[in-house]
Design a protein around this motif. Structure first.
Motif, short mmCIF file in Angstrom:
data_model
loop_
_atom_site.label_atom_id
_atom_site.label_comp_id
_atom_site.label_asym_id
_atom_site.label_seq_id
_atom_site.Cartn_x
_atom_site.Cartn_y
_atom_site.Cartn_z
N VAL A 10 0.85 -1.20 0.00
CA VAL A 10 0.00 0.00 0.00
C VAL A 10 0.88 1.25 0.00
CG1 VAL A 10 -1.76 1.28 1.26
CG2 VAL A 10 -1.82 -1.21 1.25
N ARG A 12 1.67 5.11 0.63
CA ARG A 12 1.28 6.08 1.65
C ARG A 12 2.10 7.34 1.47
NH1 ARG A 12 -0.83 4.47 6.58
NH2 ARG A 12 0.40 6.01 7.66
N THR A 22 -3.47 7.76 2.52
CA THR A 22 -3.50 6.64 1.58
C THR A 22 -4.32 7.04 0.36
OG1 THR A 22 -5.38 5.68 2.75
CG2 THR A 22 -3.19 4.85 3.32
#
Length: 97
Positions: A10, A12, A22
């Motif tokens: 993910v 960020r 995010t």
């Protein structure tokens, strides 16, 4: 200054103050909100009709704090730092409420 990072696949953006953002829907970033208000940075193009005077990143929230299209910067990392500063100032003002 804010910086990009990636963990568990993910992406960020983490600001100087440690708050993380995010990717959201479309051209937006959402600030991590654990039991708190949701803040969203949205990329907008200059459009005087809908009150977007400059191309850049605009801050919105789901509270009565009043962030509805607050311009924060033309580049995302600078905008994240400015958004975090504005949020911190507003939260400090509302702590006594």
């Amino acid at each position: 200054m804010a910086k990009y990072s990636k963990s568990d696949g993910v992406r960020r953006i983490t600001g100087e103050d440690g708050h993380g953002w995010t990717p959201g829907d479309g051209r937006s970033w959402v600030r991590d909100a654990t039991n708190g208000p949701v803040y969203v940075m949205e990329k907008r193009r200059k459009n005087l009709v809908d009150e977007s005077p400059d191309t850049g990143w605009y801050l919105y929230d789901d509270t009565s704090n009043g962030f509805f299209g607050e311009w924060c910067g033309s580049r995302i990392l600078e905008a994240v730092d400015e958004a975090n500063r504005l949020i911190a100032e507003t939260e400090a003002r509302h702590e006594g409420d």
